[in-house]
Scaffold this active site. Sequence first.
Site, short mmCIF file in Angstrom:
data_model
loop_
_atom_site.label_atom_id
_atom_site.label_comp_id
_atom_site.label_asym_id
_atom_site.label_seq_id
_atom_site.Cartn_x
_atom_site.Cartn_y
_atom_site.Cartn_z
CD GLU D 41 -1.19 0.98 3.52
OE1 GLU D 41 -2.35 1.24 3.23
OE2 GLU D 41 -0.67 1.32 4.60
CG ASP D 69 -4.81 3.15 5.56
OD1 ASP D 69 -3.99 2.20 5.53
OD2 ASP D 69 -4.52 4.26 6.03
CG HIS D 70 -2.26 4.86 2.31
ND1 HIS D 70 -2.92 6.04 2.61
CD2 HIS D 70 -1.35 4.69 3.30
CE1 HIS D 70 -2.42 6.53 3.73
NE2 HIS D 70 -1.50 5.74 4.17
FE LIG Z 1 -2.07 1.74 6.21
FE LIG Z 2 1.28 1.28 5.51
#
Ligand SMILES: [Fe+2]
Ligand SMILES: [Fe+2]
Lengths: 270, 270, 270, 270
Positions: D41, D69-70
């Site tokens: 990520e 999350d990215h």
């Molecule tokens: Fe993350």
């Molecule tokens: Fe990360």
Amino acid sequence: MPLKILFIGDVVGSPGRKIVSQLLPRLIHRWDLGLVICNAENAAGGSGLTIKCHEELVEAGVDVFTLGDHVYRKDEVFTLFERTDRLLRPANFPLDSPGEEAAVVQAKDGTMVGVFTLLGRTFMRPVDCTLRAADRVLDRLGPLAKVIVVDIHAEATSDKQLLGRYLDGRVSAVLGTHTHVVTADERILPRGTAYQTDVGMTGPHDSILGRRYDRVLAANLSFVPHYFEVATGDPRLNGALLEVDPETGEALSIKRIAIDQDEALKLMTN
Amino acid sequence: MPLKILFIGDVVGSPGRKIVSQLLPRLIHRWDLGLVICNAENAAGGSGLTIKCHEELVEAGVDVFTLGDHVYRKDEVFTLFERTDRLLRPANFPLDSPGEEAAVVQAKDGTMVGVFTLLGRTFMRPVDCTLRAADRVLDRLGPLAKVIVVDIHAEATSDKQLLGRYLDGRVSAVLGTHTHVVTADERILPRGTAYQTDVGMTGPHDSILGRRYDRVLAANLSFVPHYFEVATGDPRLNGALLEVDPETGEALSIKRIAIDQDEALKLMTN
Amino acid sequence: MPLKILFIGDVVGSPGRKIVSQLLPRLIHRWDLGLVICNAENAAGGSGLTIKCHEELVEAGVDVFTLGDHVYRKDEVFTLFERTDRLLRPANFPLDSPGEEAAVVQAKDGTMVGVFTLLGRTFMRPVDCTLRAADRVLDRLGPLAKVIVVDIHAEATSDKQLLGRYLDGRVSAVLGTHTHVVTADERILPRGTAYQTDVGMTGPHDSILGRRYDRVLAANLSFVPHYFEVATGDPRLNGALLEVDPETGEALSIKRIAIDQDEALKLMTN
Amino acid sequence: MPLKILFIGDVVGSPGRKIVSQLLPRLIHRWDLGLVICNAENAAGGSGLTIKCHEELVEAGVDVFTLGDHVYRKDEVFTLFERTDRLLRPANFPLDSPGEEAAVVQAKDGTMVGVFTLLGRTFMRPVDCTLRAADRVLDRLGPLAKVIVVDIHAEATSDKQLLGRYLDGRVSAVLGTHTHVVTADERILPRGTAYQTDVGMTGPHDSILGRRYDRVLAANLSFVPHYFEVATGDPRLNGALLEVDPETGEALSIKRIAIDQDEALKLMTN
Ligand SMILES: [Fe+2]
Ligand SMILES: [Fe+2]
Ligand SMILES: [Fe+2]
Ligand SMILES: [Fe+2]
Ligand SMILES: [Fe+2]
Ligand SMILES: [Fe+2]
Ligand SMILES: [Fe+2]
Ligand SMILES: [Fe+2]
């Protein structure tokens, strides 16, 4: 003839319950209300709902109750969930959380009215997607009721506006609760849904969101925990008054309601 | 004679700037405004402030600018901070953050007016204590101005109410910004301070907080980032109109202002 | 001769206190410890500190106590703050919060040792700037002690790494607490400060951060509040063992400590 | 014969990709790895994944990629999702988010291996329930693979420990990512699942989570946004080496891996 529905915002503690008990019977009669919905998540001592507090509000004339993030603060709520299906937990809680996620009730004129409440996700305990949960509940309620009122219990104004727009034309009203401060943006959205970001708090307005200023201040200045006792001054009944077309479910009007002690006195004595 | 001050809520993008440019010159004249304060944190493309946007608003008649959490979104703001001391960063930012933390300016009637803005702490990037920072700035401003207007730029209604009560009697007004939704709780607090939890947004109201509904919806449904373009429909000027006693700094009245295109047209043509 | 300091990570409940009581007297002797510091924010029933729990840990040999976000959970802590100046609240709490923000104590070899604890800001209750508070406390401690140990009680790894780098060369050690999970990144930073992101929890490791798995699971699945009782299985003593040059304050070594029941038995019987 | 799987923690920027390219071919050979999984990520400039970065890591020998999350930070990832089904978005993202939620791939010895990644909910963008999503994906993978490796990409240690316990006995491994700091709690849980709260970051360790210290410091002290450029010093490959029984899926061992430049040199020259 339009169906008139009163939605009462977060009732806080005994000052909140008291003003509902005083005023609601008269309002039902005077405004010819067909249904009364009430967010009761702060009814018992400022947080949660007990059997006694529920009873008081039922006797005052509340037909359906919504709850918010404080839903499980008082254990008696689990007993209440067994006794009534007109008491609603947030519909985007986990599927096996205690409590009903929606109710369909009959208004005074015989119209079936669907009610449910959703939590926002921003700045709150993570819950399931508000929009998808709304879709799911509406699939269930669609065949049962044309008139549907949704309580959006959320911190962020964006969560509330987004749900309002998302449900515009699909429900009669999307009414916000939780911030305890009434907004001045009540209106009918383009496709016929009544909307208000927050209908405000029913309770002592000489306070911080219903709690004593001195307690909240002390806790903020020193970080020492203080019991946030419910305040007493300036009790008001806040809510939204809706007129809905019972055939189509379309909202015809929405009116911001905020009744303080002076107005209450006038209402009681006229 | 009371001093009249207009405080304009978060100006969003070109629709926001445009309605200010159209209306403000006329409002200054018609309402005999002595000072105009404006929160401009969203003036440039919805986030931050540029030299050009600042110029537009100055030309329209804004005297002092407050900014909020988006203060540093556009790099040109650093140039602006060098050019003017009437552009304010939050006063509870770190002490060596770029920008002034307070301004003292002369109103049309000669009254010196102090202005500053504070961020709330709840649900926001952690900043220094709002209350202590207010004390610190007021120690500085006290000898310089009796009339003081505070912008409380915060997410949580409790942060705003708490600051209002904390500063009641010490400043002329505590006016909320940041949620972009106007509240209906404007009032004079017991010791003479005007208060409103949020004065609302100046920009396109057919939107989610000023941004396009379709973009916000798509980002919420798929989590794919979308550019939250500024919307265009239903531009309004939102704010609060204050009357203040220039001798004592006490607030005499506060009036919620929300001017849509229809009212703007009437104002322009009368 | 190097000064040996043992720093014990968040002691959780009676299983945590018990293993400290069993092991610490022997460790002091065997490892020739000159000072023992202990984070005790979870010592009483998993949250807060009482007079009795404090006494137990003092008798076991703890010299200085740090506390974290749970500092005020038990009211008896206020009495403790009056009785001892070796019990520390976070130094970046409001200035008038109860409790000392730093201690200077004498190690067994006569060396004066400074100790303080700071909270991170990310994902925690908003406190004052961690870095600035460190500067302020160090200004005070600088003339009093060359050897200084800092507890960084924070959720985000970035807050901890940032403080470590910020204080590198200015203190003897920056040791993390709060996440209750030991990290494997203990080392001496380039300018001589010992660093570890988290020294881990002293308490029952067959658990979720010291609490019963079944309780935490149930609360997560249904959102019904459950009492997060302290677990019992697999108690361990976690911490960091430092060797420091008493003349310069420079860290000479840092060793991750994690003693389970098997190792404890061996230590006790040898 | 046990199946050996290497799981590589968050690869950060070009220093991270470079050490993977240098080391992985040799590790595959020397350790006789049957499968290599990698969280990518942060592979492209510290945030997100591009076609070129993906290609580099595939050439180095990575078989399956997880993201966190990215996931959507770089637009090229949408093209990658079309080209390969071995690149995984979080499985508890909305159902119609772009990207696969799970992969089943064949290891060198012919064993089918299931892989998926989940986000925690605490202190992160609100996603669907981690536990329920795990149940749902496992229902799908159960008939397809006995060996299953789960990446839990979460901020809070409690979210990670809870998922580990929840899946114990149902998957081969639950390995944490996202905090970029390796924990020292790797172990086999009671029912045979390998667990580690965080396997750490593959990238420059002379940094704040992979980014330049000076940039992160400056942003913290002044709140002026700084580009958090990827650092360069002390690149390391961090991960977990698993031995799994290919018949039952049970984990036989888990070993913390952290290879710095010195060790890398030795590995390359032996
Ligand atoms: Fe993350
Ligand atoms: Fe990360
Ligand atoms: Fe609430
Ligand atoms: Fe409430
Ligand atoms: Fe803002
Ligand atoms: Fe704004
Ligand atoms: Fe803590
Ligand atoms: Fe703790």
